[in-house]
Enzyme design. Structure first.
Site, PDB file in Angstrom:
ATOM      1  N   ILE A  41      61.906   7.557  63.030  1.00  0.00           N
ATOM      2  CA  ILE A  41      60.651   7.346  62.308  1.00  0.00           C
ATOM      3  C   ILE A  41      60.838   6.286  61.232  1.00  0.00           C
ATOM      4  O   ILE A  41      61.805   6.333  60.475  1.00  0.00           O
ATOM      5  CB  ILE A  41      60.211   8.672  61.633  1.00  0.00           C
ATOM      6  CG1 ILE A  41      60.111   9.783  62.675  1.00  0.00           C
ATOM      7  CG2 ILE A  41      58.895   8.481  60.890  1.00  0.00           C
ATOM      8  CD1 ILE A  41      60.119  11.170  62.069  1.00  0.00           C
ATOM      9  N   CYS A  42      59.894   5.342  61.160  1.00  0.00           N
ATOM     10  CA  CYS A  42      59.919   4.355  60.090  1.00  0.00           C
ATOM     11  C   CYS A  42      58.904   4.771  59.031  1.00  0.00           C
ATOM     12  O   CYS A  42      57.708   4.676  59.250  1.00  0.00           O
ATOM     13  CB  CYS A  42      59.570   2.977  60.649  1.00  0.00           C
ATOM     14  SG  CYS A  42      59.520   1.716  59.382  1.00  0.00           S
ATOM     15  N   LEU A  43      59.402   5.267  57.918  1.00  0.00           N
ATOM     16  CA  LEU A  43      58.516   5.748  56.862  1.00  0.00           C
ATOM     17  C   LEU A  43      59.229   5.514  55.530  1.00  0.00           C
ATOM     18  O   LEU A  43      60.378   5.914  55.368  1.00  0.00           O
ATOM     19  CB  LEU A  43      58.239   7.245  57.091  1.00  0.00           C
ATOM     20  CG  LEU A  43      57.268   7.933  56.151  1.00  0.00           C
ATOM     21  CD1 LEU A  43      55.874   7.346  56.280  1.00  0.00           C
ATOM     22  CD2 LEU A  43      57.215   9.436  56.435  1.00  0.00           C
ATOM     23  N   ASN A  47      55.145   3.430  64.646  1.00  0.00           N
ATOM     24  CA  ASN A  47      56.204   3.616  63.654  1.00  0.00           C
ATOM     25  C   ASN A  47      57.268   4.617  64.102  1.00  0.00           C
ATOM     26  O   ASN A  47      58.083   5.062  63.296  1.00  0.00           O
ATOM     27  CB  ASN A  47      55.610   4.040  62.305  1.00  0.00           C
ATOM     28  CG  ASN A  47      54.484   3.138  61.872  1.00  0.00           C
ATOM     29  OD1 ASN A  47      53.318   3.524  61.929  1.00  0.00           O
ATOM     30  ND2 ASN A  47      54.798   1.901  61.519  1.00  0.00           N
TER      31      ASN A  47
END
Lengths: 149, 139
Positions: A85-87, A78
Protein backbone atom coordinates in the site's frame (compact mmCIF):
# COMPACT_ATOMS: atom_id res chain seq x y z
CA UNK A 1 10.52 -10.01 23.68
CA UNK A 2 7.93 -8.68 26.08
CA UNK A 3 5.03 -6.95 24.46
CA UNK A 4 4.91 -3.25 25.23
CA UNK A 5 2.04 -1.84 27.27
CA UNK A 6 1.13 0.22 24.28
CA UNK A 7 0.61 -2.84 22.08
CA UNK A 8 -1.35 -4.68 24.77
CA UNK A 9 -3.65 -1.69 25.21
CA UNK A 10 -4.19 -1.22 21.51
CA UNK A 11 -4.98 -4.90 21.08
CA UNK A 12 -7.49 -4.86 23.93
CA UNK A 13 -9.22 -1.82 22.55
CA UNK A 14 -9.39 -3.31 19.05
CA UNK A 15 -11.28 -6.26 20.53
CA UNK A 16 -13.50 -4.48 23.03
CA UNK A 17 -14.30 -1.33 21.15
CA UNK A 18 -14.17 -2.53 17.57
CA UNK A 19 -14.39 -0.14 14.65
CA UNK A 20 -17.36 -1.00 12.42
CA UNK A 21 -16.16 -2.56 9.17
CA UNK A 22 -12.66 -3.27 10.45
CA UNK A 23 -11.18 -6.15 12.43
CA UNK A 24 -7.67 -6.91 13.60
CA UNK A 25 -6.95 -10.10 15.54
CA UNK A 26 -3.46 -11.04 16.73
CA UNK A 27 -2.02 -14.48 16.03
CA UNK A 28 -1.77 -16.68 19.14
CA UNK A 29 1.88 -17.43 18.50
CA UNK A 30 2.91 -13.90 17.52
CA UNK A 31 1.08 -11.07 19.21
CA UNK A 32 2.68 -8.52 16.90
CA UNK A 33 1.15 -10.16 13.84
CA UNK A 34 -2.52 -9.45 13.07
CA UNK A 35 -5.09 -10.86 10.70
CA UNK A 36 -7.00 -7.88 9.40
CA UNK A 37 -10.23 -7.42 7.47
CA UNK A 38 -11.43 -4.15 6.01
CA UNK A 39 -14.90 -3.75 4.52
CA UNK A 40 -14.98 -1.82 1.26
CA UNK A 41 -16.46 1.62 1.91
CA UNK A 42 -20.01 2.28 0.73
CA UNK A 43 -20.39 4.18 -2.52
CA UNK A 44 -17.02 2.94 -3.70
CA UNK A 45 -16.32 0.17 -6.22
CA UNK A 46 -15.18 -1.90 -3.23
CA UNK A 47 -18.56 -1.77 -1.52
CA UNK A 48 -19.76 -5.19 -0.40
CA UNK A 49 -16.24 -6.64 -0.45
CA UNK A 50 -14.34 -7.85 2.58
CA UNK A 51 -10.61 -7.35 2.06
CA UNK A 52 -8.15 -9.44 4.02
CA UNK A 53 -4.85 -7.95 5.06
CA UNK A 54 -1.98 -8.73 7.40
CA UNK A 55 -0.29 -6.33 9.78
CA UNK A 56 2.97 -6.58 11.68
CA UNK A 57 4.33 -4.34 14.41
CA UNK A 58 8.13 -4.18 14.08
CA UNK A 59 10.48 -4.10 17.07
CA UNK A 60 10.61 -0.33 17.24
CA UNK A 61 6.85 0.25 16.93
CA UNK A 62 5.46 2.85 17.62
CA UNK A 63 8.60 4.75 16.64
CA UNK A 64 8.24 3.18 13.21
CA UNK A 65 4.90 2.49 11.49
CA UNK A 66 3.20 -0.91 11.32
CA UNK A 67 3.79 -2.94 8.18
CA UNK A 68 0.65 -3.90 6.35
CA UNK A 69 -0.39 -5.44 3.07
CA UNK A 70 -3.54 -6.76 1.46
CA UNK A 71 -3.97 -10.49 0.97
CA UNK A 72 -7.08 -10.08 -1.17
CA UNK A 73 -6.55 -8.98 -4.75
CA UNK A 74 -7.70 -5.41 -5.22
CA UNK A 75 -7.75 -3.11 -8.25
CA UNK A 76 -6.61 0.22 -6.88
CA UNK A 77 -3.96 2.73 -8.07
CA UNK A 78 -2.26 2.92 -4.68
CA UNK A 79 -2.08 -0.82 -4.03
CA UNK A 80 0.26 -3.04 -6.03
CA UNK A 81 0.01 -6.63 -7.22
CA UNK A 82 1.52 -7.94 -3.99
CA UNK A 83 -0.94 -5.97 -1.86
CA UNK A 84 1.57 -3.35 -0.81
CA UNK A 85 0.00 0.00 0.00
CA UNK A 86 1.23 3.49 -0.86
CA UNK A 87 -0.04 5.76 1.88
CA UNK A 88 1.81 8.69 3.45
CA UNK A 89 0.93 7.82 7.04
CA UNK A 90 2.56 4.40 6.57
CA UNK A 91 5.79 6.09 5.51
CA UNK A 92 7.04 9.64 5.96
CA UNK A 93 3.94 10.95 7.70
CA UNK A 94 3.84 8.28 10.38
CA UNK A 95 3.64 9.57 13.93
CA UNK A 96 3.74 7.51 17.14
CA UNK A 97 0.47 9.24 18.04
CA UNK A 98 -1.21 7.18 15.31
CA UNK A 99 -2.39 3.67 16.10
CA UNK A 100 -3.35 0.42 14.43
CA UNK A 101 -6.97 1.55 14.43
CA UNK A 102 -6.25 4.96 12.86
CA UNK A 103 -4.04 3.36 10.21
CA UNK A 104 -6.73 0.86 9.28
CA UNK A 105 -9.27 3.69 9.06
CA UNK A 106 -6.87 5.60 6.80
CA UNK A 107 -6.57 2.56 4.56
CA UNK A 108 -10.33 2.19 4.43
CA UNK A 109 -10.55 5.87 3.49
CA UNK A 110 -7.95 5.31 0.77
CA UNK A 111 -10.23 2.67 -0.74
CA UNK A 112 -12.95 5.30 -0.94
CA UNK A 113 -10.63 7.95 -2.38
CA UNK A 114 -8.05 6.49 -4.79
CA UNK A 115 -5.19 8.82 -5.63
CA UNK A 116 -3.90 8.05 -9.15
CA UNK A 117 -1.43 10.95 -8.94
CA UNK A 118 0.65 9.13 -6.34
CA UNK A 119 0.51 5.63 -7.75
CA UNK A 120 2.11 2.39 -6.67
CA UNK A 121 0.48 0.33 -9.39
CA UNK A 122 1.38 2.31 -12.49
CA UNK A 123 -0.78 0.40 -14.93
CA UNK A 124 -3.84 0.81 -12.71
CA UNK A 125 -3.16 4.52 -12.16
CA UNK A 126 -2.88 5.07 -15.89
CA UNK A 127 -6.14 3.26 -16.54
CA UNK A 128 -7.72 5.35 -13.80
CA UNK A 129 -6.62 8.61 -15.39
CA UNK A 130 -7.50 7.63 -18.94
CA UNK A 131 -10.97 6.32 -18.30
CA UNK A 132 -12.12 6.57 -14.71
CA UNK A 133 -15.50 4.96 -15.33
CA UNK A 134 -13.92 1.90 -16.94
CA UNK A 135 -11.36 1.63 -14.12
CA UNK A 136 -14.11 1.82 -11.53
CA UNK A 137 -15.99 -0.92 -13.36
CA UNK A 138 -12.85 -3.11 -13.28
CA UNK A 139 -12.41 -2.41 -9.56
CA UNK A 140 -16.03 -3.47 -9.02
CA UNK A 141 -15.48 -6.69 -11.02
CA UNK A 142 -12.39 -7.54 -8.97
CA UNK A 143 -14.33 -6.91 -5.75
CA UNK A 144 -17.02 -9.28 -6.98
CA UNK A 145 -14.48 -11.90 -8.00
CA UNK A 146 -11.96 -11.78 -5.15
CA UNK A 147 -13.47 -10.05 -2.11
CA UNK A 148 -16.89 -11.64 -1.72
CA UNK A 149 -17.01 -14.12 1.17
CA UNK B 1 15.52 -11.47 21.03
CA UNK B 2 13.57 -9.18 18.76
CA UNK B 3 10.10 -9.44 17.36
CA UNK B 4 9.58 -12.45 15.14
CA UNK B 5 9.06 -11.16 11.62
CA UNK B 6 6.32 -13.22 9.93
CA UNK B 7 7.10 -15.09 6.71
CA UNK B 8 5.36 -12.71 4.32
CA UNK B 9 6.90 -9.55 5.73
CA UNK B 10 10.28 -11.21 5.74
CA UNK B 11 9.85 -12.14 2.07
CA UNK B 12 8.76 -8.58 1.26
CA UNK B 13 11.98 -7.32 2.89
CA UNK B 14 14.02 -9.74 0.81
CA UNK B 15 12.12 -8.74 -2.33
CA UNK B 16 12.83 -5.06 -1.75
CA UNK B 17 16.48 -5.74 -1.07
CA UNK B 18 16.68 -7.83 -4.24
CA UNK B 19 14.81 -5.26 -6.37
CA UNK B 20 16.98 -2.41 -5.26
CA UNK B 21 20.10 -4.45 -5.86
CA UNK B 22 21.27 -3.83 -2.32
CA UNK B 23 22.64 -7.30 -1.93
CA UNK B 24 25.90 -8.88 -2.90
CA UNK B 25 26.90 -8.10 -6.46
CA UNK B 26 27.56 -11.61 -7.64
CA UNK B 27 24.13 -12.97 -6.70
CA UNK B 28 20.64 -11.80 -7.51
CA UNK B 29 17.12 -13.00 -6.89
CA UNK B 30 13.55 -12.00 -7.58
CA UNK B 31 9.99 -13.30 -7.59
CA UNK B 32 9.20 -15.76 -10.37
CA UNK B 33 5.71 -14.30 -10.75
CA UNK B 34 5.07 -10.72 -9.67
CA UNK B 35 1.38 -11.59 -9.08
CA UNK B 36 2.07 -14.35 -6.58
CA UNK B 37 0.59 -13.05 -3.32
CA UNK B 38 2.13 -16.02 -1.50
CA UNK B 39 5.62 -15.17 -2.80
CA UNK B 40 6.58 -18.85 -2.90
CA UNK B 41 8.65 -19.17 -6.05
CA UNK B 42 11.80 -17.22 -6.76
CA UNK B 43 14.52 -17.13 -9.37
CA UNK B 44 18.12 -16.66 -8.41
CA UNK B 45 21.36 -16.23 -10.31
CA UNK B 46 24.96 -16.72 -9.29
CA UNK B 47 27.87 -15.29 -11.19
CA UNK B 48 30.59 -17.93 -11.21
CA UNK B 49 33.46 -17.09 -8.86
CA UNK B 50 36.74 -15.92 -10.41
CA UNK B 51 39.80 -18.20 -10.62
CA UNK B 52 37.57 -21.27 -11.02
CA UNK B 53 36.03 -23.24 -13.90
CA UNK B 54 32.87 -21.22 -13.20
CA UNK B 55 34.43 -17.86 -13.98
CA UNK B 56 32.23 -15.77 -16.30
CA UNK B 57 29.41 -18.31 -16.23
CA UNK B 58 25.98 -17.30 -14.98
CA UNK B 59 24.02 -19.98 -13.16
CA UNK B 60 20.23 -19.87 -12.79
CA UNK B 61 18.42 -21.38 -9.82
CA UNK B 62 14.91 -21.87 -8.59
CA UNK B 63 14.05 -21.27 -4.96
CA UNK B 64 10.84 -22.39 -3.30
CA UNK B 65 9.88 -20.82 0.03
CA UNK B 66 7.25 -22.95 1.72
CA UNK B 67 4.75 -21.94 4.38
CA UNK B 68 7.26 -22.57 7.16
CA UNK B 69 9.95 -20.31 5.73
CA UNK B 70 12.08 -18.82 7.30
CA UNK B 71 11.72 -21.27 10.18
CA UNK B 72 12.78 -23.94 7.72
CA UNK B 73 15.09 -23.34 4.75
CA UNK B 74 13.73 -23.03 1.21
CA UNK B 75 14.16 -25.74 -1.43
CA UNK B 76 16.76 -24.86 -4.01
CA UNK B 77 17.64 -26.29 -7.36
CA UNK B 78 19.90 -25.27 -10.18
CA UNK B 79 18.27 -24.90 -13.58
CA UNK B 80 21.69 -24.46 -15.19
CA UNK B 81 23.66 -27.70 -15.26
CA UNK B 82 26.51 -27.73 -12.80
CA UNK B 83 28.78 -30.43 -11.44
CA UNK B 84 29.04 -30.03 -7.67
CA UNK B 85 28.88 -32.64 -4.87
CA UNK B 86 25.88 -30.90 -3.29
CA UNK B 87 23.84 -30.91 -6.51
CA UNK B 88 21.79 -33.91 -7.64
CA UNK B 89 22.87 -34.52 -11.24
CA UNK B 90 19.47 -35.88 -12.22
CA UNK B 91 17.46 -32.75 -11.43
CA UNK B 92 19.71 -29.97 -10.16
CA UNK B 93 18.40 -30.12 -6.59
CA UNK B 94 20.70 -28.85 -3.88
CA UNK B 95 21.07 -31.51 -1.17
CA UNK B 96 20.26 -29.73 2.10
CA UNK B 97 22.46 -32.15 4.03
CA UNK B 98 25.55 -31.10 2.09
CA UNK B 99 25.52 -27.32 2.33
CA UNK B 100 26.52 -26.04 5.80
CA UNK B 101 24.06 -23.10 5.89
CA UNK B 102 21.18 -25.47 5.11
CA UNK B 103 22.35 -28.05 7.65
CA UNK B 104 22.58 -25.42 10.37
CA UNK B 105 19.76 -23.23 9.17
CA UNK B 106 18.95 -20.17 11.27
CA UNK B 107 15.89 -18.00 10.99
CA UNK B 108 18.04 -14.94 10.25
CA UNK B 109 19.42 -16.57 7.10
CA UNK B 110 17.98 -15.40 3.79
CA UNK B 111 17.90 -16.55 0.20
CA UNK B 112 20.93 -14.38 -0.32
CA UNK B 113 22.80 -16.22 2.45
CA UNK B 114 22.32 -19.44 0.49
CA UNK B 115 23.29 -18.00 -2.89
CA UNK B 116 26.47 -16.50 -1.43
CA UNK B 117 27.34 -19.77 0.27
CA UNK B 118 26.75 -21.74 -2.92
CA UNK B 119 29.08 -19.37 -4.72
CA UNK B 120 31.72 -19.87 -2.02
CA UNK B 121 31.19 -23.64 -2.27
CA UNK B 122 31.85 -23.45 -6.03
CA UNK B 123 35.18 -21.73 -5.34
CA UNK B 124 36.45 -24.22 -2.72
CA UNK B 125 39.83 -25.70 -3.70
CA UNK B 126 38.31 -29.18 -4.04
CA UNK B 127 35.45 -27.91 -6.26
CA UNK B 128 36.84 -25.12 -8.36
CA UNK B 129 38.41 -27.38 -10.97
CA UNK B 130 35.67 -30.00 -11.30
CA UNK B 131 34.82 -30.66 -14.97
CA UNK B 132 31.61 -28.87 -15.90
CA UNK B 133 28.80 -29.54 -18.37
CA UNK B 134 28.58 -27.34 -21.45
CA UNK B 135 27.77 -23.74 -20.66
CA UNK B 136 24.08 -22.92 -21.06
CA UNK B 137 22.81 -26.50 -20.66
CA UNK B 138 19.88 -26.99 -18.29
CA UNK B 139 18.26 -29.74 -16.22
Amino acid sequence: MALSKRIIKETQRLAEDAVPGISAVPHDDNLRYFDVTIDGPSQSPYEGGVFKAELFLPDDYPMTPPKIRFLTRIYHPNIDRLGRICLDVLKSNWSPALQIRTILLSIQALLGAPNPDDPLANDVAQAWKQDEQAAIATAREWTEKHAKP
Amino acid sequence: MGAKVPRNFRLLEELEKGEKGLGAEACSYGLDNGDDLLMSDWNGTILGPPHSVHENRIYSLKIHCGEQYPDVPPEISFTSKINLPCVDQRNGKVDPSKLPCLVQWKREFTMETILIELRRYMALPQHKKLPQPAEGSTY
